[in-house]
Write a protein that holds these residues in place. Structure first.
Motif, mmCIF file in Angstrom:
data_model
loop_
_atom_site.group_PDB
_atom_site.id
_atom_site.type_symbol
_atom_site.label_atom_id
_atom_site.label_comp_id
_atom_site.label_asym_id
_atom_site.label_seq_id
_atom_site.Cartn_x
_atom_site.Cartn_y
_atom_site.Cartn_z
ATOM 1 N N GLY A 90 0.813 -1.212 0.000
ATOM 2 C CA GLY A 90 0.000 0.000 0.000
ATOM 3 C C GLY A 90 0.845 1.260 0.000
ATOM 4 N N ALA A 91 1.909 1.275 0.796
ATOM 5 C CA ALA A 91 2.796 2.445 0.823
ATOM 6 C C ALA A 91 3.451 2.652 -0.537
ATOM 7 N N TYR A 92 3.874 1.580 -1.154
ATOM 8 C CA TYR A 92 4.490 1.688 -2.481
ATOM 9 C C TYR A 92 3.491 2.231 -3.501
ATOM 10 N N GLN A 93 2.281 1.718 -3.479
ATOM 11 C CA GLN A 93 1.274 2.185 -4.436
ATOM 12 C C GLN A 93 0.904 3.648 -4.185
ATOM 13 N N ILE A 94 0.766 4.018 -2.937
ATOM 14 C CA ILE A 94 0.471 5.420 -2.612
ATOM 15 C C ILE A 94 1.620 6.315 -3.061
ATOM 16 N N TYR A 95 2.844 5.895 -2.798
ATOM 17 C CA TYR A 95 4.011 6.673 -3.218
ATOM 18 C C TYR A 95 4.012 6.896 -4.730
ATOM 19 N N ARG A 96 3.710 5.852 -5.480
ATOM 20 C CA ARG A 96 3.714 5.958 -6.947
ATOM 21 C C ARG A 96 2.637 6.907 -7.466
ATOM 22 N N LYS A 97 1.576 7.104 -6.688
ATOM 23 C CA LYS A 97 0.448 7.924 -7.150
ATOM 24 C C LYS A 97 0.322 9.250 -6.405
ATOM 25 N N LEU A 98 1.374 9.705 -5.742
ATOM 26 C CA LEU A 98 1.307 10.954 -4.986
ATOM 27 C C LEU A 98 0.851 12.135 -5.838
ATOM 28 N N ALA A 99 1.304 12.202 -7.068
ATOM 29 C CA ALA A 99 0.967 13.337 -7.933
ATOM 30 C C ALA A 99 -0.141 12.996 -8.934
ATOM 31 N N ALA A 100 -0.753 11.856 -8.798
ATOM 32 C CA ALA A 100 -1.780 11.406 -9.748
ATOM 33 C C ALA A 100 -3.111 12.106 -9.478
ATOM 34 N N ARG A 102 -7.023 12.550 -8.436
ATOM 35 C CA ARG A 102 -7.682 12.086 -7.208
ATOM 36 C C ARG A 102 -8.158 10.635 -7.299
ATOM 37 N N SER A 103 -8.801 10.249 -8.400
ATOM 38 C CA SER A 103 -9.341 8.890 -8.519
ATOM 39 C C SER A 103 -8.222 7.845 -8.518
ATOM 40 N N GLU A 104 -7.101 8.142 -9.152
ATOM 41 C CA GLU A 104 -5.980 7.205 -9.159
ATOM 42 C C GLU A 104 -5.333 7.113 -7.780
ATOM 43 N N PHE A 105 -5.196 8.251 -7.109
ATOM 44 C CA PHE A 105 -4.625 8.234 -5.768
ATOM 45 C C PHE A 105 -5.527 7.450 -4.819
ATOM 46 N N HIS A 106 -6.827 7.676 -4.931
ATOM 47 C CA HIS A 106 -7.776 6.958 -4.083
ATOM 48 C C HIS A 106 -7.681 5.449 -4.321
ATOM 49 N N GLU A 107 -7.573 5.036 -5.560
ATOM 50 C CA GLU A 107 -7.462 3.617 -5.905
ATOM 51 C C GLU A 107 -6.174 3.006 -5.348
ATOM 52 N N ALA A 108 -5.131 3.802 -5.233
ATOM 53 C CA ALA A 108 -3.847 3.312 -4.716
ATOM 54 C C ALA A 108 -3.903 2.979 -3.224
ATOM 55 N N LYS A 109 -4.943 3.377 -2.531
ATOM 56 C CA LYS A 109 -5.059 3.160 -1.093
ATOM 57 C C LYS A 109 -5.529 1.757 -0.715
ATOM 58 N N LYS A 110 -5.946 0.947 -1.687
ATOM 59 C CA LYS A 110 -6.637 -0.300 -1.353
ATOM 60 C C LYS A 110 -5.834 -1.258 -0.480
ATOM 61 N N TYR A 162 -8.048 8.396 8.810
ATOM 62 C CA TYR A 162 -7.280 9.463 8.174
ATOM 63 C C TYR A 162 -7.079 9.175 6.687
ATOM 64 N N LEU A 163 -6.771 7.942 6.377
ATOM 65 C CA LEU A 163 -6.543 7.566 4.987
ATOM 66 C C LEU A 163 -7.787 7.782 4.138
ATOM 67 N N LEU A 164 -8.954 7.548 4.722
ATOM 68 C CA LEU A 164 -10.196 7.609 3.942
ATOM 69 C C LEU A 164 -10.983 8.902 4.096
ATOM 70 N N ALA A 165 -10.927 9.531 5.255
ATOM 71 C CA ALA A 165 -11.830 10.648 5.513
ATOM 72 C C ALA A 165 -11.243 12.020 5.192
ATOM 73 N N VAL A 166 -9.957 12.181 5.299
ATOM 74 C CA VAL A 166 -9.348 13.487 5.053
ATOM 75 C C VAL A 166 -9.241 13.705 3.550
ATOM 76 N N LYS A 167 -9.775 14.810 3.108
ATOM 77 C CA LYS A 167 -9.815 15.117 1.677
ATOM 78 C C LYS A 167 -8.405 15.325 1.124
ATOM 79 N N ASP A 168 -8.112 14.648 0.028
ATOM 80 C CA ASP A 168 -6.784 14.769 -0.589
ATOM 81 C C ASP A 168 -6.892 15.057 -2.075
ATOM 82 N N ASN A 169 -7.865 15.889 -2.439
ATOM 83 C CA ASN A 169 -8.136 16.260 -3.833
ATOM 84 C C ASN A 169 -7.305 15.483 -4.792
#
Length: 169
Positions: A90-100, A102-110, A162-169
């Motif tokens: 999950g950390a690796y996927q989130i890292y890869r999508k930091l600048a992606a 919103r929908s791609e970043f959200h998907e990286a959280k799974k 925090y991962l799900l509720a805080v808005k991260d546009n």
């Protein structure tokens, strides 16, 4: 995306929360493997209720078979390894999508979500419900991990929310 925006700071902080959870799982797993005998004995004493006090009416719940102690402990270890690997992926996927977007970043959280959910399961079900409520761990003179498990649950819930509720546009 600009290099220093609030969105990027929030996203990086979410990555940090997942990495901290991974670090916890990793060190816990290392401890479980390198000091297996001591932790198996610890779990065994809880399950056999050998050092609990004031609970004679509940001693029928005790399981004194070492094979059950080992199997229960291996269930804990297995699930801890699963959530630790989930946090790492999950950390690796989130890292890869930091600048992606919103929908791609959200998907990286799974996988991070799977990690937090699995960790909550381990500490709530195995420690609080089974070891504490059924085997009366809280009444143990020397073997009380209730507050340790509860603090783990609190962090994992915090991380999941925090991962799900805080808005991260």
């Amino acid at each position: 995306m600009n290099n220093f925006t609030t969105t990027l700071v929030i996203r990086r902080s979410k990555l940090l929360v997942v990495l901290i959870a991974f670090l916890f799982g990793f060190t816990t797993s290392i401890n479980n493997f390198t000091d297996y005998a001591a932790y198996t004995e610890y779990i065994g004493r809880i399950i056999s209720m050998s050092d609990t006090t004031g609970n004679d009416s509940r001693l029928y719940r005790a399981v004194t078979r070492p094979l059950f102690h080992h199997r229960f402990y291996w269930a804990i270890i297995t699930l801890e390894v699963i959530f630790t690997i989930s946090f790492l992926v999950g950390a690796y996927q989130i890292y890869r999508k930091l600048a992606a977007p919103r929908s791609e970043f959200h998907e990286a959280k799974k996988f991070a979500i799977i990690g937090f959910s699995s960790a909550i399961f381990v500490y709530q079900v195995l420690y609080v419900i089974i070891l504490n409520e059924w085997f009366d761990m809280e009444s143990s003179v020397n073997r009380n991990a209730f507050y340790w498990a509860r603090s783990n649950i609190e962090y994992m819930f915090f991380g999941l929310i925090y991962l799900l509720a805080v808005k991260d546009n």
